[in-house]
Design a protein around this motif. Structure first.
Motif, PDB file in Angstrom:
ATOM      1  N   LEU A  20      -2.168   1.841   9.042  1.00  0.00           N
ATOM      2  CA  LEU A  20      -3.334   2.370   8.343  1.00  0.00           C
ATOM      3  C   LEU A  20      -3.395   1.843   6.908  1.00  0.00           C
ATOM      4  O   LEU A  20      -4.461   1.450   6.411  1.00  0.00           O
ATOM      5  CB  LEU A  20      -3.285   3.897   8.354  1.00  0.00           C
ATOM      6  N   GLY A  21      -2.248   1.822   6.232  1.00  0.00           N
ATOM      7  CA  GLY A  21      -2.212   1.289   4.878  1.00  0.00           C
ATOM      8  C   GLY A  21      -2.614  -0.176   4.820  1.00  0.00           C
ATOM      9  O   GLY A  21      -3.350  -0.599   3.915  1.00  0.00           O
ATOM     10  N   LEU A  22      -2.139  -0.976   5.780  1.00  0.00           N
ATOM     11  CA  LEU A  22      -2.483  -2.392   5.817  1.00  0.00           C
ATOM     12  C   LEU A  22      -3.966  -2.606   6.127  1.00  0.00           C
ATOM     13  O   LEU A  22      -4.617  -3.482   5.547  1.00  0.00           O
ATOM     14  CB  LEU A  22      -1.626  -3.114   6.855  1.00  0.00           C
ATOM     15  N   PRO A  59       0.822  -1.215   0.000  1.00  0.00           N
ATOM     16  CA  PRO A  59       0.000   0.000   0.000  1.00  0.00           C
ATOM     17  C   PRO A  59       0.858   1.269   0.000  1.00  0.00           C
ATOM     18  O   PRO A  59       1.979   1.292   0.529  1.00  0.00           O
ATOM     19  CB  PRO A  59      -0.808  -0.115   1.303  1.00  0.00           C
ATOM     20  N   ARG A  60       0.323   2.317  -0.589  1.00  0.00           N
ATOM     21  CA  ARG A  60       1.058   3.583  -0.701  1.00  0.00           C
ATOM     22  C   ARG A  60       1.443   4.138   0.662  1.00  0.00           C
ATOM     23  O   ARG A  60       2.541   4.678   0.841  1.00  0.00           O
ATOM     24  CB  ARG A  60       0.187   4.598  -1.457  1.00  0.00           C
ATOM     25  N   LEU A  61       0.554   4.021   1.641  1.00  0.00           N
ATOM     26  CA  LEU A  61       0.871   4.539   2.971  1.00  0.00           C
ATOM     27  C   LEU A  61       1.988   3.750   3.633  1.00  0.00           C
ATOM     28  O   LEU A  61       2.747   4.299   4.443  1.00  0.00           O
ATOM     29  CB  LEU A  61      -0.387   4.518   3.853  1.00  0.00           C
ATOM     30  N   VAL A  62       2.112   2.467   3.329  1.00  0.00           N
ATOM     31  CA  VAL A  62       3.228   1.675   3.858  1.00  0.00           C
ATOM     32  C   VAL A  62       4.539   2.185   3.283  1.00  0.00           C
ATOM     33  O   VAL A  62       5.522   2.374   4.004  1.00  0.00           O
ATOM     34  CB  VAL A  62       3.036   0.182   3.541  1.00  0.00           C
ATOM     35  N   GLY A  89     -11.962  -5.212   0.161  1.00  0.00           N
ATOM     36  CA  GLY A  89     -10.986  -5.462  -0.899  1.00  0.00           C
ATOM     37  C   GLY A  89      -9.641  -5.771  -0.305  1.00  0.00           C
ATOM     38  O   GLY A  89      -9.366  -5.502   0.831  1.00  0.00           O
ATOM     39  N   SER A  90      -8.776  -6.338  -1.094  1.00  0.00           N
ATOM     40  CA  SER A  90      -7.443  -6.688  -0.592  1.00  0.00           C
ATOM     41  C   SER A  90      -6.341  -6.182  -1.506  1.00  0.00           C
ATOM     42  O   SER A  90      -5.186  -6.545  -1.363  1.00  0.00           O
ATOM     43  CB  SER A  90      -7.320  -8.211  -0.429  1.00  0.00           C
ATOM     44  N   ALA A  91      -6.684  -5.312  -2.428  1.00  0.00           N
ATOM     45  CA  ALA A  91      -5.647  -4.802  -3.338  1.00  0.00           C
ATOM     46  C   ALA A  91      -4.837  -3.733  -2.661  1.00  0.00           C
ATOM     47  O   ALA A  91      -5.318  -2.950  -1.874  1.00  0.00           O
ATOM     48  CB  ALA A  91      -6.312  -4.257  -4.592  1.00  0.00           C
ATOM     49  N   ALA A  92      -3.575  -3.689  -2.993  1.00  0.00           N
ATOM     50  CA  ALA A  92      -2.736  -2.621  -2.455  1.00  0.00           C
ATOM     51  C   ALA A  92      -3.178  -1.319  -3.060  1.00  0.00           C
ATOM     52  O   ALA A  92      -3.593  -1.238  -4.192  1.00  0.00           O
ATOM     53  CB  ALA A  92      -1.273  -2.903  -2.792  1.00  0.00           C
ATOM     54  N   SER A  93      -3.096  -0.260  -2.244  1.00  0.00           N
ATOM     55  CA  SER A  93      -3.552   1.047  -2.716  1.00  0.00           C
ATOM     56  C   SER A  93      -2.517   2.103  -2.390  1.00  0.00           C
ATOM     57  O   SER A  93      -1.717   1.954  -1.508  1.00  0.00           O
ATOM     58  CB  SER A  93      -4.878   1.390  -2.061  1.00  0.00           C
TER      59      SER A  93
END
Length: 411
Positions: free
Chosen positions: A328-330, A277-280, A407-411
Motif C-alpha cells: 500500500l505504501g509503495l 514510505p511511512r507505511l513501508v 506523485g513519486s515522493a515517499a510519504s
C-alpha cells in the motif's frame, strides 16, 4: 501500455483490498457474535476472504513490477500486459462471490453441480502463469540485471512452484489420493511459498526499484541465496506430527538462514528509511517478528505450540502487517496523490487498525495464561478490522482520477 497506466490497477487492487477486508471484518464479528442468519458458513467465507487477499497482493505487485520493468530492462512492455492485468483483476474479484456460497464444494446452478470456488481459483491461477510467461519474455536476454530484477526473477520462480502446489489439489482429488501427508505437503507448498517466497522477494524487489539501482549497488545483498534457502521452509507450516525430525531440522535451519539474509536487507532498508514510505517502515515490524520467530523455532516445543496457537497471528503478521502495509505504501508513493490531505489520515488509520489487530491476535494466542478472556481479544480484533477497512476506503481517492499525474515522493 504506458507504465503510468498502472495507476488504474493500483485503484482496482485496493478496491479488492476493501472487499477482502470487509469480508475479514465480517468473519471477526462472526467469531464474537455469530454469523448473521443467511450470510453463509464461516469456513466458506474464510476461503472467500483468504483468496481475495491473495488477489489484492498479486494484482498490486504485478502493477508495480510492470511499472518498473521498462526502466530496469530498457525494453517496452509486452503487448499482452493490458489483457493479462484485466484478466487478473477480473478473476481475483470473482473469487469472493465464487467461494462465499459453498467454498470448495459444488454449487447447484440449474441442472449442474459446479465447484465455483475451485473454478474461479483455477482461472485466477492461469492469469498468474500468463504474467509469468510475459515476464520471462520481457527479461530474457537482459544483460545487466540490477538487484530488483534478480529478486523478481527468483520471486517469479517461487510463484511458479507455489502455483504447482495449488494445482496439485484438484489433481489429487481426481486421482483419489487421500494421503494426509501428501495433501498437506502440496497445501503448504502453495501457501507458505506464496507468502514467505513470492511476496517477500517481489516486495523487496519493488522496494529496491523504488529506491533506485544506485542504492541497491552499495554492497552485497542476497537474492539467489535467499530464494534457495526459502524453498524448504514451507515444511514448517505442516502439522507437527507429520514431520520427521530430519525434515524439521532441515526446515528450521534453512529458516534461520533466511532470517539472517532478510536481516541484511532490513538493515540496508533502515539506513535509507527517509526515502521509504511511512507505511513501508511500519510494515517492516512484521518482518522483525518473523526474524525473532525463526530463532525461537529452534525449540521444537515452541514450534509445535506456535503452529496451532499462533497460526492466524502468523498469517496476519505476514499478509497484513508486512505485505499489505508495504504494498500500500509503495502504491501511494508511485501512483497516488501523495500530497493529498487524505493520505495522512488514511495512513494513520491503517497503522492504528493493523496495530490493534496485530496485538489482539498475538494476545489471543496467549489467552489461556492471561487474566482476560479470549473473547475480549476477538472483540478487539473485530473492531480494529473496521478501522482497517475504513483506511482502505480512504486510500481509493488517492488514485482517482485514473489518468491524473501521480506523485513519486515517499510519504
Amino acid at each position: 501500455m504506458r507504465p503510468s497506466s498502472f495507476r488504474k490497477y493500483a485503484f482496482l487492487a485496493i478496491l479488492i483490498l476493501v472487499l477482502a477486508g470487509s469480508t475479514g471484518s465480517l468473519l471477526r464479528f462472526a467469531l464474537v457474535y455469530g454469523m448473521p442468519p443467511g450470510w453463509g458458513e464461516i469456513r466458506n467465507v474464510v476461503h472467500a476472504h483468504s483468496h481475495t487477499m491473495f488477489g489484492w497482493t498479486v494484482l498490486a505487485l504485478m502493477a508495480l513490477i510492470w511499472h518498473f520493468l521498462p526502466d530496469l530492462t530498457g525494453r517496452d512492455l509486452p503487448r499482452g500486459v493490458r489483457w493479462q492485468m484485466a484478466a487478473t483483476f477480473l478473476f481475483s474479484l470473482l473469487q469472493l462471490p465464487a467461494f462465499w456460497p459453498n467454498g470448495y464444494q459444488s454449487t447447484q446452478i440449474g441442472p449442474a453441480q459446479l465447484p465455483l470456488g475451485a473454478i474461479s481459483a483455477g482461472f485466477a491461477g492461469l492469469t498468474w502463469f500468463w504474467f509469468m510467461g510475459l515476464y520471462v519474455w520481457m527479461v530474457h536476454g537482459v544483460n545487466q540485471r540490477p538487484l530488483a530484477l534478480r529478486l523478481w526473477n527468483w520471486a517469479v520462480l517461487l510463484l511458479f512452484i507455489a502455483s504447482l502446489g495449488a494445482m496439485a489439489e484438484p489433481g489429487l482429488l481426481v486421482a483419489g489420493v487421500e494421503n494426509p501427508f501428501v495433501k498437506h505437503l502440496f497445501l503448504h507448498l502453495f501457501l507458505d511459498l506464496f507468502t514467505t517466497g513470492w511476496l517477500l522477494l517481489a516486495i523487496f524487489g519493488a522496494l529496491w526499484a523504488h529506491l533506485g539501482p544506485e542504492k541497491a549497488s552499495e554492497g552485497w545483498l542476497p537474492a539467489a541465496s535467499l530464494a534457495l534457502f526459502i524453498l524448504p521452509t514451507f515444511l514448517l507450516g505442516m502439522p507437527p506430527d507429520m514431520l520427521t525430525p530430519g525434515l524439521f531440522w532441515l526446515a528450521v535451519l534453512a529458516n534461520l538462514v533466511v532470517a539472517a539474509l532478510v536481516t541484511v536487507h532490513l538493515v540496508r532498508f533502515w539506513r535509507r528509511r527517509e526515502a521509504l514510505p511511512r507505511l513501508v517502515r511500519f510494515g517492516m515490524l512484521g518482518l522483525v517478528v518473523q526474524v525473532g520467530a525463526a530463532v525461537m523455532m529452534l525449540s521444537p516445543q515452541v514450534w509445535t505450540w506456535g503452529v496451532g496457537a499462533l497460526r492466524i497471528y502468523y498469517l496476519h503478521d505476514l499478509l497484513l502487517l508486512w505485505a499489505s502495509s508495504a504494498i500500500l505504501g509503495l502504491l501511494i508513493a508511485r501512483f497516488g496523490n501523495s500530497a493529498s490531505p487524505w493520505q495522512r489520515w488514511m495512513a494513520g488509520l491503517w497503522m492504528t487498525g493493523v496495530g490493534l489487530m496485530w496485538l489482539a491476535l498475538l494476545a489471543g494466542g496467549f489467552a489461556p495464561w492471561l487474566p482476560v478472556s479470549g473473547r475480549t481479544f476477538l472483540a478487539i480484533a473485530a473492531w480494529s478490522s473496521v478501522i482497517i477497512v475504513l483506511a482502505a476506503i480512504l486510500a481509493l481517492p488517492l488514485f482517482w482520477p485514473w489518468r491524473a499525474k501521480s506523485g513519486s515522493a515517499a510519504s
